[in-house]
Design a protein around this motif. Structure first.
Motif, mmCIF file in Angstrom:
data_model
loop_
_atom_site.group_PDB
_atom_site.id
_atom_site.type_symbol
_atom_site.label_atom_id
_atom_site.label_comp_id
_atom_site.label_asym_id
_atom_site.label_seq_id
_atom_site.Cartn_x
_atom_site.Cartn_y
_atom_site.Cartn_z
ATOM 1 N N ILE A 1 0.830 -1.141 0.394
ATOM 2 C CA ILE A 1 -0.228 0.337 0.187
ATOM 3 C C ILE A 1 0.839 1.151 -0.311
ATOM 4 C CG2 ILE A 1 -1.748 1.548 1.413
ATOM 5 C CD1 ILE A 1 -2.335 -1.413 2.501
ATOM 6 N N GLN A 2 0.948 1.667 -1.370
ATOM 7 C CA GLN A 2 1.797 2.732 -1.126
ATOM 8 C C GLN A 2 3.143 3.068 -1.335
ATOM 9 O OE1 GLN A 2 0.035 6.016 2.220
ATOM 10 N NE2 GLN A 2 -1.567 6.372 0.370
ATOM 11 N N GLY A 3 3.596 1.991 -1.239
ATOM 12 C CA GLY A 3 5.132 1.360 -1.581
ATOM 13 C C GLY A 3 4.981 0.791 -0.341
ATOM 14 N N GLU A 4 4.861 0.720 0.548
ATOM 15 C CA GLU A 4 4.683 0.092 1.843
ATOM 16 C C GLU A 4 4.514 -1.071 1.971
ATOM 17 O OE1 GLU A 4 4.418 0.794 6.857
ATOM 18 O OE2 GLU A 4 3.712 2.339 5.160
ATOM 19 N N GLU A 5 4.790 -2.779 2.420
ATOM 20 C CA GLU A 5 4.905 -3.727 2.965
ATOM 21 C C GLU A 5 3.998 -4.189 3.009
ATOM 22 O OE1 GLU A 5 6.925 -7.662 3.270
ATOM 23 O OE2 GLU A 5 7.397 -6.715 1.470
ATOM 24 N N ILE A 6 3.134 -4.572 3.514
ATOM 25 C CA ILE A 6 1.902 -4.204 4.611
ATOM 26 C C ILE A 6 1.187 -6.082 5.137
ATOM 27 C CG2 ILE A 6 -0.294 -4.027 6.385
ATOM 28 C CD1 ILE A 6 1.709 -1.938 5.346
ATOM 29 N N GLN A 7 2.099 -6.792 5.997
ATOM 30 C CA GLN A 7 1.914 -7.960 6.222
ATOM 31 C C GLN A 7 0.071 -8.187 6.990
ATOM 32 O OE1 GLN A 7 4.034 -10.328 7.266
ATOM 33 N NE2 GLN A 7 2.178 -11.503 7.317
ATOM 34 N N ILE A 8 -0.596 -9.218 6.103
ATOM 35 C CA ILE A 8 -2.066 -9.448 7.119
ATOM 36 C C ILE A 8 -2.115 -10.660 7.824
ATOM 37 C CG2 ILE A 8 -4.450 -9.867 6.100
ATOM 38 C CD1 ILE A 8 -3.191 -6.996 4.840
#
Length: 530
Positions: free
Chosen positions: A388-395
């Motif tokens: 999201i917006q270039g940032e990796e997000i852990q779900i």
């Protein structure tokens, strides 16, 4: 009189609804919507229209959703100066929705340009600005349902489509040059609402057309028939499960209609004592403004007055400013946060996904259609890491979906609506659906008794000649902006984002520096061989 029809959007895909009709004396559009989904599809928003905007005489709009109206500001920005006809409720909704869309374009481009500057990439311009979205509205013209409108000899009638406030199916009569020949009769379904939808009558229109252009979003899918109380019980179970213990519930909200319907049902459950009075944060300035439009048009809707009054309850916290939205980050459990957009592709819900979905106690409840390639679809399909917006997000949170609040007719309801439009003499075009859904609906219609030769599934930029004399002809050698394969499933950007995440995980799982360097060298060799 013959006419030509060009499928400029929502053909082979769900979004970007736009159709160009040309007759001997007119060039006009039905819808002019924004493309959503994969980056490949969304790139069409930045390219040229497949026609000269200045050459268009007028436009007809089915409803206010951005995938049907969201490129109107760009159309005017590039030279269109005709009127756009729509219902009064659609006009009021767009007075809030288009500037909001322009603001989102500006903010998204500003954030992207910051990243581009760091990477040495060129700056880009927004598709249009908030100012563009405000300026184009001087050309909007309201129309009434079921009243013939004459636009330079083209006759138009709007029918209630039961999808959202102000939504319409559009009937068009193109007169013949020959005095004894009947007019060419066309009908666009727009988006059709399901039967027995809160606030709206069932969708309707006349019958006996030469050509019908129908949506097919839920082709191949039949939802169970549920009463209003059964629908609320389904919602209640999801809310109670999500909030159990230290849970937090995120609901990506379609600002128009879905938000108001969900809020109404949540408040009914609370008034009955079936749901405790948990705080509800409506983190969507657009949804707040849309609710005011609903109040203005309450007299034209069904069973709504009490629901709209309830939405002012003290249990709902309206967060309009960015500062108020950020303050919600302090809420870790025991609350419902509703924020736009419904497919998670823009708006404040992405901010909340970043800040909360790493926590296993958070639930994301999807309540509407998720286009292929959208963030909502990726999460629904089980993605455990997203960018999201270039940032990796852990779900780590749970992702659930309920379809009982869908604003679209399911397959059975689409068949019923099409059946009621018969006779359809020369052609039925299934649009506004993914390929698989359109093909499923076609097969179901054939099984229902419609001749297969009457049914076509166009792809984007296809052109066809419409005639009362017989079966239409598709034009050969038409230039297509996208191939069919580009509109199915993930695109290269989705695949590359997943590859980046997989590579990072692979590196982290290796035991030592030597193994990591070996893997890096293997990847470099593959790239060099290419």
């Amino acid at each position: 009189m013959d006419a030509t029809l060009k499928f400029c959007g929502a053909s082979g895909t769900v979004t970007g609804s736009c159709y160009l009709v040309q007759t001997a004396g007119h060039r006009f559009l039905v819808d002019c919507g924004l493309f959503q989904g994969t980056k490949t599809i969304k790139a069409l928003n930045y390219g040229d229209f497949p026609f000269d905007p200045a050459s268009i005489d007028f436009a007809l709009l089915t409803h206010a959703h951005i995938d049907h109206a969201g490129l109107l500001p760009k159309l005017y920005k590039h030279g269109f100066r005709g009127k756009t006809y729509m219902t009064a409720a659609t006009q009021d909704l767009l007075s809030a929705m288009l500037p909001d869309s322009g603001h989102i374009q500006e903010m998204d481009v500003m954030n992207l340009n910051r990243r581009n500057a760091r990477r040495g990439k060129p700056q880009i311009e927004p598709i249009y600005t908030q100012k563009d979205a405000e300026a184009c509205q001087q050309y909007f013209e309201p129309v009434d349902y079921e009243q013939w409108l004459d636009i330079g000899g083209i006759r138009v009638k709007y029918w209630n489509a039961g999808h959202i406030l102000g939504s319409a199916s559009i009937e068009i009569e193109v007169p013949s040059d020959e005095p004894d020949e009947q007019s060419l009769r066309l009908l666009w379904s727009g988006d059709l609402g399901p039967n027995h939808k809160l606030f709206h009558p069932d969708p309707g229109a006349a019958s006996d057309y030469d050509y019908v252009i129908s949506e097919s979003t839920y082709g191949g899918r039949a939802r169970p028939v549920v009463t209003s109380d059964e629908k609320r019980q389904i919602l209640l179970e999801e809310i109670q499960t999500a909030l159990k213990g230290e849970g937090l519930l995120l609901i990506p909200a379609f600002a128009v209609e879905r938000t108001q319907e969900l809020l109404a049902d949540i408040l009914i459950l609370q008034k009955r004592g079936e749901l405790r009075n948990v705080p509800i944060f409506l983190d969507s300035p657009l949804a707040i403004k849309a609710t005011e439009v609903f109040k203005k048009h309450a007299a034209s809707l069904e069973d709504i007055a009490d629901h709209l009054d309830d939405i002012n309850t003290e249990h709902i916290r309206f967060t309009e400013s960015v500062e108020e939205s950020k303050a919600i980050n302090r809420i870790k459990s025991g609350a419902i946060i509703m924020a736009g957009s419904g497919m998670c592709d823009a708006g404040r819900i992405r901010h909340h996904i970043k800040n909360h979905m790493w926590n296993s106690n958070t639930t994301l409840l999807l309540v509407g259609y998720q286009a292929e390639g959208s963030l909502g679809r990726l999460l629904l399909n089980g993605a455990r890491k997203v960018r999201i917006q270039g940032e990796e997000i852990q779900i780590r949170g749970k992702v659930k979906q309920i379809e009982t609040y869908s604003g679209h007719a399911d397959e059975n309801e689409l068949i019923d609506w099409i059946r009621d439009r018969k006779p359809i003499r020369h052609g039925l075009y299934l649009c506004h659906g993914e390929q698989e859904a359109s093909e499923a609906l076609k097969a179901a219609l054939v099984a229902d008794g419609m001749h297969e030769a009457l049914i076509s599934i166009p792809t984007i930029d296809d052109e066809v000649r419409l005639s009362r004399a017989g079966r239409p002809d598709f034009f050969a050698n038409v230039k297509h902006r996208l191939k069919k394969a580009d509109m199915v499933g993930w695109d290269a950007h989705n695949e590359f984002a997943e590859l980046q995440i997989d590579l990072k995980e692979a590196f982290e799982q290796l035991a030592d520096e030597k193994s990591r360097r070996a893997l890096a060298r293997k990847i470099k060799r593959v790239l060099e061989e290419k």
